[in-house]
Design a protein around this motif. Structure first.
Motif, PDB file in Angstrom:
ATOM      1  N   SER A  97      66.302 -21.129 -18.466  1.00 48.53           N
ATOM      2  CA  SER A  97      66.148 -22.544 -18.105  1.00 48.53           C
ATOM      3  C   SER A  97      64.843 -23.145 -18.600  1.00 48.53           C
ATOM      4  O   SER A  97      64.643 -24.346 -18.489  1.00 48.53           O
ATOM      5  N   PHE A  98      63.932 -22.333 -19.121  1.00 46.91           N
ATOM      6  CA  PHE A  98      62.681 -22.866 -19.652  1.00 46.91           C
ATOM      7  C   PHE A  98      62.325 -22.126 -20.936  1.00 46.91           C
ATOM      8  O   PHE A  98      62.836 -21.052 -21.216  1.00 46.91           O
ATOM      9  N   ASP A  99      61.457 -22.702 -21.701  1.00 47.33           N
ATOM     10  CA  ASP A  99      61.022 -22.115 -22.959  1.00 47.33           C
ATOM     11  C   ASP A  99      59.497 -22.155 -22.981  1.00 47.33           C
ATOM     12  O   ASP A  99      58.907 -23.242 -23.001  1.00 47.33           O
ATOM     13  N   ARG A 104      54.122 -24.651 -23.831  1.00 52.26           N
ATOM     14  CA  ARG A 104      52.808 -24.542 -24.476  1.00 52.26           C
ATOM     15  C   ARG A 104      52.520 -25.775 -25.317  1.00 52.26           C
ATOM     16  O   ARG A 104      51.410 -26.319 -25.295  1.00 52.26           O
ATOM     17  N   LEU A 105      53.501 -26.250 -26.082  1.00 54.07           N
ATOM     18  CA  LEU A 105      53.308 -27.448 -26.892  1.00 54.07           C
ATOM     19  C   LEU A 105      53.019 -28.674 -26.035  1.00 54.07           C
ATOM     20  O   LEU A 105      52.173 -29.502 -26.375  1.00 54.07           O
ATOM     21  N   LEU A 106      53.734 -28.787 -24.921  1.00 54.26           N
ATOM     22  CA  LEU A 106      53.587 -29.947 -24.052  1.00 54.26           C
ATOM     23  C   LEU A 106      52.449 -29.795 -23.045  1.00 54.26           C
ATOM     24  O   LEU A 106      52.112 -30.746 -22.349  1.00 54.26           O
ATOM     25  N   GLN A 107      51.895 -28.586 -22.949  1.00 53.48           N
ATOM     26  CA  GLN A 107      50.848 -28.265 -21.971  1.00 53.48           C
ATOM     27  C   GLN A 107      51.315 -28.592 -20.558  1.00 53.48           C
ATOM     28  O   GLN A 107      50.660 -29.319 -19.811  1.00 53.48           O
ATOM     29  N   ILE A 108      52.484 -28.050 -20.213  1.00 52.87           N
ATOM     30  CA  ILE A 108      53.035 -28.219 -18.876  1.00 52.87           C
ATOM     31  C   ILE A 108      53.318 -26.845 -18.294  1.00 52.87           C
ATOM     32  O   ILE A 108      53.163 -25.832 -18.968  1.00 52.87           O
ATOM     33  N   GLY A 109      53.766 -26.814 -17.047  1.00 54.80           N
ATOM     34  CA  GLY A 109      54.084 -25.539 -16.407  1.00 54.80           C
ATOM     35  C   GLY A 109      52.849 -24.678 -16.302  1.00 54.80           C
ATOM     36  O   GLY A 109      51.761 -25.140 -15.959  1.00 54.80           O
ATOM     37  N   ARG A 110      52.983 -23.415 -16.640  1.00 50.07           N
ATOM     38  CA  ARG A 110      51.838 -22.509 -16.521  1.00 50.07           C
ATOM     39  C   ARG A 110      50.777 -22.749 -17.593  1.00 50.07           C
ATOM     40  O   ARG A 110      49.693 -22.172 -17.521  1.00 50.07           O
ATOM     41  N   PHE A 111      51.100 -23.575 -18.583  1.00 49.01           N
ATOM     42  CA  PHE A 111      50.134 -23.879 -19.641  1.00 49.01           C
ATOM     43  C   PHE A 111      49.346 -25.164 -19.364  1.00 49.01           C
ATOM     44  O   PHE A 111      48.572 -25.620 -20.195  1.00 49.01           O
ATOM     45  N   ARG A 112      49.569 -25.732 -18.206  1.00 46.22           N
ATOM     46  CA  ARG A 112      48.832 -26.935 -17.803  1.00 46.22           C
ATOM     47  C   ARG A 112      47.438 -26.521 -17.352  1.00 46.22           C
ATOM     48  O   ARG A 112      47.277 -25.557 -16.609  1.00 46.22           O
ATOM     49  N   GLY A 113      46.439 -27.221 -17.805  1.00 48.38           N
ATOM     50  CA  GLY A 113      45.069 -26.938 -17.396  1.00 48.38           C
ATOM     51  C   GLY A 113      44.857 -27.326 -15.936  1.00 48.38           C
ATOM     52  O   GLY A 113      45.725 -27.913 -15.301  1.00 48.38           O
ATOM     53  N   PRO A 114      43.685 -27.004 -15.405  1.00 53.56           N
ATOM     54  CA  PRO A 114      43.403 -27.378 -14.028  1.00 53.56           C
ATOM     55  C   PRO A 114      43.376 -28.886 -13.854  1.00 53.56           C
ATOM     56  O   PRO A 114      42.936 -29.617 -14.732  1.00 53.56           O
ATOM     57  N   VAL A 115      43.880 -29.338 -12.725  1.00 52.45           N
ATOM     58  CA  VAL A 115      43.922 -30.765 -12.426  1.00 52.45           C
ATOM     59  C   VAL A 115      43.065 -30.994 -11.190  1.00 52.45           C
ATOM     60  O   VAL A 115      43.237 -30.336 -10.163  1.00 52.45           O
TER      61      VAL A 115
END
Length: 117
Positions: A97-99, A104-115
């Motif tokens: 269900s995810f890639d 990583r390209l979109l910088q979402i999910g676990r690849f999102r930096g700290p907010v």
């Protein structure tokens, strides 16, 4: 591929190696429109206006490519509602269900930096 925002149907078809003038254009456009909407909602830190203010984050090549790949993935998944794809003699395989590459390209999910709020 152009890095303009929002990506165009022609960019999606090029990325997917889809033949020009295919009958799937309405479905491809619907997936692309949905992907653009989701990316704009999830990546609210990016200024998507045609003439952004200086010093703000603007859509870059990674964001555009990630959006195109997300739309292409959704287009492909619509043909496998049970998340399974048949591969002839090799049987069937599960479509996750995810890639992680798209995330990583979109910088979402676990690849999102700290907010910070």
């Amino acid at each position: 591929m152009a890095t303009t925002w929002p990506p165009l149907l022609a960019d999606l078809k090029t990325d997917m190696n889809s033949p020009a003038g295919a009958s799937d254009d309405p479905a491809l456009q619907a997936c692309l429109d949905a992907a653009v909407t989701v990316v704009q909602r999830v990546r609210s830190d990016v200024d998507y206006r045609p003439n952004p203010l200086p010093g703000v984050t603007v859509p870059d090549a990674d964001l555009v490519l990630g959006t195109l790949r997300l739309a292409g993935r959704w287009f492909t998944r619509r043909r496998s509602p049970e998340a399974l794809v048949t591969m002839g003699e090799m049987g069937s395989a599960r479509v996750p269900s995810f890639d992680p590459d798209i995330e990583r390209l979109l910088q979402i999910g676990r690849f999102r930096g700290p907010v910070f709020a």
